[in-house]
Design an enzyme around this catalytic site. Structure first.
Site, PDB file in Angstrom:
ATOM      1  N   SER A 246       0.920  -1.096  -0.037  1.00  0.00           N
ATOM      2  CA  SER A 246      -0.157  -0.085  -0.081  1.00  0.00           C
ATOM      3  C   SER A 246       0.903   1.195   0.043  1.00  0.00           C
ATOM      4  O   SER A 246       1.714   1.452  -0.867  1.00  0.00           O
ATOM      5  CB  SER A 246      -0.809  -0.015   1.271  1.00  0.00           C
ATOM      6  OG  SER A 246      -1.837   1.066   1.095  1.00  0.00           O
ATOM      7  N   ASP A 333      -9.572  -5.207  -4.499  1.00  0.00           N
ATOM      8  CA  ASP A 333      -9.153  -4.264  -3.405  1.00  0.00           C
ATOM      9  C   ASP A 333      -9.811  -2.976  -3.500  1.00  0.00           C
ATOM     10  O   ASP A 333     -10.039  -2.201  -4.458  1.00  0.00           O
ATOM     11  CB  ASP A 333      -7.860  -3.845  -3.727  1.00  0.00           C
ATOM     12  CG  ASP A 333      -7.017  -3.018  -2.801  1.00  0.00           C
ATOM     13  OD1 ASP A 333      -7.350  -2.148  -2.072  1.00  0.00           O
ATOM     14  OD2 ASP A 333      -5.567  -3.354  -2.799  1.00  0.00           O
ATOM     15  N   HIS A 372      -7.690  -5.749   0.259  1.00  0.00           N
ATOM     16  CA  HIS A 372      -6.578  -4.911   0.565  1.00  0.00           C
ATOM     17  C   HIS A 372      -5.355  -5.536   0.891  1.00  0.00           C
ATOM     18  O   HIS A 372      -4.339  -5.191   0.916  1.00  0.00           O
ATOM     19  CB  HIS A 372      -7.000  -3.461   0.954  1.00  0.00           C
ATOM     20  CG  HIS A 372      -5.833  -2.649   0.969  1.00  0.00           C
ATOM     21  ND1 HIS A 372      -5.132  -2.154  -0.145  1.00  0.00           N
ATOM     22  CD2 HIS A 372      -5.169  -1.855   2.040  1.00  0.00           C
ATOM     23  CE1 HIS A 372      -4.185  -1.263   0.193  1.00  0.00           C
ATOM     24  NE2 HIS A 372      -4.216  -1.040   1.532  1.00  0.00           N
TER      25      HIS A 372
END
Length: 412
Positions: A246, A333, A372
């Site tokens: 991320s 995601d 995610h």
């Protein structure tokens, strides 16, 4: 005269008596008539009373509705005012946008003691503290391969540092925003990587967890560089892979670009749920939905990010990276859209900097539900990482053919 007057008197008396009796009967008749009229009035008023009560109830209901609508209108006006005020507030105070990107003030789980990774089930992990710069201290966790968990019990920091030079590859993990190095999904990933035979070194950037300092993109990148150099000073010829997740992918590409520029690249770069750059990610983030079509969105929300010195330009960095690249991204995601990871791959794959290295994109179908931060659950991950070890021109497997596979560091 007396005789004549007596009959007259008697007549008057009779008249008076008859008059009195007639007046009594008239009064009685009058009373009866009054009672009848009163009863008629009461009978006439009886059906009118419910109508009056209904009218009163209706008036009260209308009053309540007017009061409710007034309060609702007041709330709507307040919400609308706040909705319009927030963009101006962010524009005037760019630091707010930086806080929202880093979310370093969000510590989840909150009550864990980062000095005790064993409380999170990491019984073969040691907690360090390193100092990249003056007045900056960062907390580090080093998890050795799971095959050494018994040997690691009760060992000190020196034993763990020596372990880096033994025959197992090392992953430097750079986590995303919010939380700490002790986040639940992060701990689960350390366990998976450790079970596959990797050392896992991770840390909290300055301003996160129990690390001291003020967050910034430059500071986060420098922290990562310091930890990488610290690992390389102890790892000998063991390969070092960099794994970013991320927001950590932005730190990872910043770091690897700098390493490649000084000609000390890592053995491979792994990007999990990456974006192209922070502007595109901010525009695609679910939090931006309510403002995405707000007039002047870029000027209000994206320009303050740039003015704060935050870029995390993965799309630009990959053009200057010369090591093997693996991109992992789940189709479902909700935080970093899948198309941003695909777009980054399409930028990197034809780049001349990767002409001697492999670039691979691994998608995970939305039916798997990895979203995610749950790619670590994939049963395919061990195979994917084994292939990643072959990305570099001289693979780790070839380097360690003559090394005892599970040799433990010194146990004194």
């Amino acid at each position: 005269m007396r005789k004549r007057t007596e009959p007259v008197a008697l007549e008057h008396e009779r008249c008076a008596a008859s008059g009195s009796s007639s007046s009594g009967s008239a009064a009685a008749a009058l009373d009866a008539d009054c009672r009848l009229k009163q009863n008629l009035r009461l009978a006439g008023k009886a059906p009118a009373e419910p109508r009056c009560a209904a009218d009163a109830g209706m008036k009260r209901a209308l009053g309540r509705r007017k009061g409710l609508w007034f309060r609702l209108r007041k709330i709507l006006l307040c919400v609308l005012g706040l909705y319009v005020a927030i963009p101006f507030l962010i524009k005037l105070c760019p630091g707010i946008q930086a806080k929202l990107i880093f979310l370093n003030f969000v510590r989840v789980p909150y009550f864990i003691d980062l000095k005790k990774p064993q409380d999170q089930g990491l019984n073969h992990t040691c907690n360090y503290y390193l100092q990249p710069e003056e007045d900056v201290t960062i907390g580090v966790w080093h998890t050795v391969p799971a095959v050494w968990w018994k040997d690691a019990q009760g060992k000190d920091q020196m034993w763990y540092e020596d372990a880096l030079a033994t025959s197992h590859p090392i992953i430097l993990y750079l986590h995303g925003n919010a939380g700490t190095r002790g986040g639940d999904h992060r701990v689960e990933l350390y366990k998976v990587l450790s079970s596959l035979g990797y050392h896992v070194v991770t840390f909290d950037y300055r301003g996160w967890g129990d690390s001291v300092g003020t967050p910034s993109e430059r500071g986060m990148t420098y922290d990562a560089l310091h930890v990488f150099d610290w690992i390389k000073a102890r790892s000998g010829d063991n390969p070092v892979y960099i794994w970013g997740h991320s927001l950590g992918t932005g730190v990872a590409t910043n770091l690897v670009r700098r390493l490649c520029e000084r000609e000390t690249p890592p053995d491979a770069l792994i990007l999990e749920s990456p974006f192209t750059n922070i502007r595109e990610e901010a525009k695609s983030h679910p939090f931006s939905v309510i403002y995405r079509y707000f007039p002047g969105f870029d000027w209000f929300f994206l320009d303050p990010i740039t003015s704060s010195g935050i870029k995390f330009a993965n799309d630009e960095n990959v053009k200057h990276i010369s090591c093997s690249l693996l991109i992992l991204h789940a189709e479902d995601d909700p935080v970093v859209p899948f198309q941003l990871g695909r777009k980054l791959y399409n930028i990197a794959a034809p780049s001349r900097s990767f002409r001697d290295f492999k670039v691979q994109f691994i998608p995970f179908h939305s039916d798997l539900g990895y979203r995610h931060k749950y790619i670590y659950k994939s049963p395919e991950l061990p195979r994917i990482l084994r292939n990643a070890e072959n990305f570099s021109l001289f693979s780790w497997g070839e380097r360690t053919k003559m090394v005892e596979p599970h040799k433990s560091p010194r146990s004194d």
